[in-house]
Design a protein around this motif. Structure first.
Motif, PDB file in Angstrom:
ATOM      1  N   LYS A 156     -31.601  42.423 -53.138  1.00  0.00           N
ATOM      2  CA  LYS A 156     -30.178  43.170 -53.748  1.00  0.00           C
ATOM      3  C   LYS A 156     -30.201  42.578 -55.146  1.00  0.00           C
ATOM      4  N   GLY A 157     -30.366  43.680 -56.096  1.00  0.00           N
ATOM      5  CA  GLY A 157     -30.192  43.152 -57.592  1.00  0.00           C
ATOM      6  C   GLY A 157     -31.653  42.601 -58.146  1.00  0.00           C
ATOM      7  N   VAL A 158     -32.596  42.259 -57.053  1.00  0.00           N
ATOM      8  CA  VAL A 158     -33.784  41.682 -57.796  1.00  0.00           C
ATOM      9  C   VAL A 158     -35.285  41.995 -57.111  1.00  0.00           C
ATOM     10  N   CYS A 159     -35.960  42.187 -57.952  1.00  0.00           N
ATOM     11  CA  CYS A 159     -37.295  42.490 -57.545  1.00  0.00           C
ATOM     12  C   CYS A 159     -38.484  41.464 -57.874  1.00  0.00           C
ATOM     13  N   ASN A 324     -38.859  48.144 -61.849  1.00  0.00           N
ATOM     14  CA  ASN A 324     -38.578  47.145 -62.196  1.00  0.00           C
ATOM     15  C   ASN A 324     -39.924  45.804 -61.893  1.00  0.00           C
ATOM     16  N   GLY A 325     -40.944  46.358 -61.678  1.00  0.00           N
ATOM     17  CA  GLY A 325     -42.204  45.790 -61.608  1.00  0.00           C
ATOM     18  C   GLY A 325     -43.147  45.860 -62.704  1.00  0.00           C
ATOM     19  N   PHE A 326     -44.126  46.980 -62.666  1.00  0.00           N
ATOM     20  CA  PHE A 326     -45.030  47.266 -63.591  1.00  0.00           C
ATOM     21  C   PHE A 326     -44.415  47.606 -65.012  1.00  0.00           C
ATOM     22  N   ASN A 327     -43.682  48.553 -64.993  1.00  0.00           N
ATOM     23  CA  ASN A 327     -43.023  49.127 -66.349  1.00  0.00           C
ATOM     24  C   ASN A 327     -42.364  47.760 -67.033  1.00  0.00           C
ATOM     25  N   GLU A 328     -41.535  47.100 -66.338  1.00  0.00           N
ATOM     26  CA  GLU A 328     -40.832  46.153 -66.867  1.00  0.00           C
ATOM     27  C   GLU A 328     -41.853  45.090 -67.548  1.00  0.00           C
ATOM     28  N   LEU A 329     -42.703  44.628 -66.654  1.00  0.00           N
ATOM     29  CA  LEU A 329     -43.623  43.681 -67.245  1.00  0.00           C
ATOM     30  C   LEU A 329     -44.529  43.982 -68.495  1.00  0.00           C
ATOM     31  N   VAL A 330     -44.678  45.555 -68.464  1.00  0.00           N
ATOM     32  CA  VAL A 330     -45.531  45.879 -69.631  1.00  0.00           C
ATOM     33  C   VAL A 330     -44.274  46.171 -70.812  1.00  0.00           C
ATOM     34  N   ASN A 331     -43.581  46.942 -70.537  1.00  0.00           N
ATOM     35  CA  ASN A 331     -42.607  47.241 -71.678  1.00  0.00           C
ATOM     36  C   ASN A 331     -41.720  46.243 -72.161  1.00  0.00           C
ATOM     37  N   TYR A 332     -41.173  45.668 -71.240  1.00  0.00           N
ATOM     38  CA  TYR A 332     -40.113  44.707 -71.529  1.00  0.00           C
ATOM     39  C   TYR A 332     -40.632  43.278 -71.774  1.00  0.00           C
ATOM     40  N   TRP A 333     -41.621  42.709 -70.961  1.00  0.00           N
ATOM     41  CA  TRP A 333     -42.414  41.344 -71.129  1.00  0.00           C
ATOM     42  C   TRP A 333     -43.583  41.455 -71.739  1.00  0.00           C
ATOM     43  N   HIS A 334     -43.998  42.684 -72.030  1.00  0.00           N
ATOM     44  CA  HIS A 334     -45.248  42.816 -72.807  1.00  0.00           C
ATOM     45  C   HIS A 334     -46.582  42.482 -72.193  1.00  0.00           C
TER      46      HIS A 334
END
Length: 334
Positions: A156-159, A324-334
């Motif tokens: 819940k709220g976390v991936c 919340n996995g691939f897209n966030e790691l690439v776009n948010y965390w670079h």
């Protein structure tokens, strides 16, 4: 950083990372300490990190000057993967102990498994590269690429990413995923109740591996399983759908158990279909528009353990690994 030191014992985690370099002059603790600053500062690369090399902060945090981008890169490439997995396991244990990992639907936590291509090149390659042929206007070209399978915990709220495994030359994604799943089941035997996957994973060996360890599976059902899909759709026409509302999405759901059309599996399977209509307001015209879609899933979990609505929500929850996995790691965390 202070919060991580207090809750997770961050310095001890970094000190425990194995260094496979023969005679290192810069310790792995300093390399990963710099890497954490790069990630938390959302810097795009090691070269971007090197631009702030002269900051006095490094003496306070690392107790030394920041190393060059090449030195940091070599250090990361020689870090022991098993020791990093051990650190992630420690983070999971602390989160679990602090009751930060809560069930999502039906009182359950799920493990999402999916493959992702990290990069590709037509100019460079290494011993671990996969290879494919591209048909272009200038003829057939060879392209090298890297692909891995990620296992992420859906709470819940976390991936929370738990582990990943590189796909090796000559093997397919499902074989790689089974190797990953075997290790995850050993390391996190009680962390999740069921496994979510896309249509590629609707294969008997993958389902049997999960069932052998007492885990259920929900996966997208596509044309590859035509007999099962054909039988299910034939029975759906004879059943009345269940109507349910989830925000702006209206659903008609069919849910039937005890299918035996998948002979390779050797056990009964449950099939759920969701015909969905989403209400969308166009930004330009301000008019209401309806978008329709149809989803079909195969699952080993019974209706008694997981109701139809929660089953469908879990089926859509697989996209969390993309968003919340691939897209966030690439776009948010670079």
């Amino acid at each position: 950083m202070r919060y991580s030191d207090k809750v997770f014992g961050l310095p001890n985690l970094i000190q425990g990372i194995e260094d496979k370099r023969p005679r290192p002059q810069i310790t792995m603790e300093k390399i990963f300490g710099a890497g954490l600053v790069m990630v938390l500062g959302q810097l795009g690369s090691l070269n971007a990190l090197e631009q702030i090399k002269k900051q006095s902060y490094w003496q306070r945090w690392l107790g030394a000057d920041l190393s060059s981008a090449d030195t940091l890169g070599r250090g990361f490439s020689h870090a022991g993967a098993d020791s990093i997995r051990k650190a992630i396991r420690h983070v999971y244990s602390r989160l679990k102990r602090n009751k930060a990992l809560k069930p999502v639907y039906g009182g359950m936590i799920a493990l999402i498994i999916d493959g992702h291509e990290s990069h590709h090149s037509q100019l460079r390659c290494c011993g671990g590269c996969l290879e494919r042929r591209l048909h272009t206007n200038h003829g057939v070209k060879r392209e090298n690429y890297h692909r891995h399978v990620l296992a992420s915990l859906l709470c819940k709220g976390v991936c929370l990413p738990l582990d990943m495994e590189p796909q090796l030359p000559g093997e397919d994604e499902v074989s790689c995923a089974m190797r990953l799943l075997t290790r995850v089941l050993k390391t996190y035997p009680k962390a999740f109740d069921l496994i979510l996957a896309d249509g590629l994973y609707v294969r008997a060996p993958f389902f049997k591996l999960a069932k052998k360890h007492g885990k259920d599976v929900i996966a997208v059902l596509k044309d590859e399983r035509r007999d099962l899909l054909k039988d299910a759709k034939g029975l759906f026409k004879q059943e009345k759908p269940k109507f349910c509302q989830d925000g702006k999405v209206e659903r008609q759901c069919w849910d039937i158990e005890h299918f035996t059309s998948w002979e390779q599996l050797g056990s009964e399977i449950r099939v759920v279909c969701s015909l969905e209509r989403k209400r969308v307001k166009r930004q330009k015209t301000k008019k209401i528009h309806y978008e329709s879609s149809e989803w079909v899933w195969a699952g080993t979990i019974s209706k008694q353990r997981l109701g139809t609505e929660d089953f469908v929500k879990f089926g859509h929850g697989r996209w969390k690994i993309e968003n919340n996995g691939f897209n966030e790691l690439v776009n948010y965390w670079h």
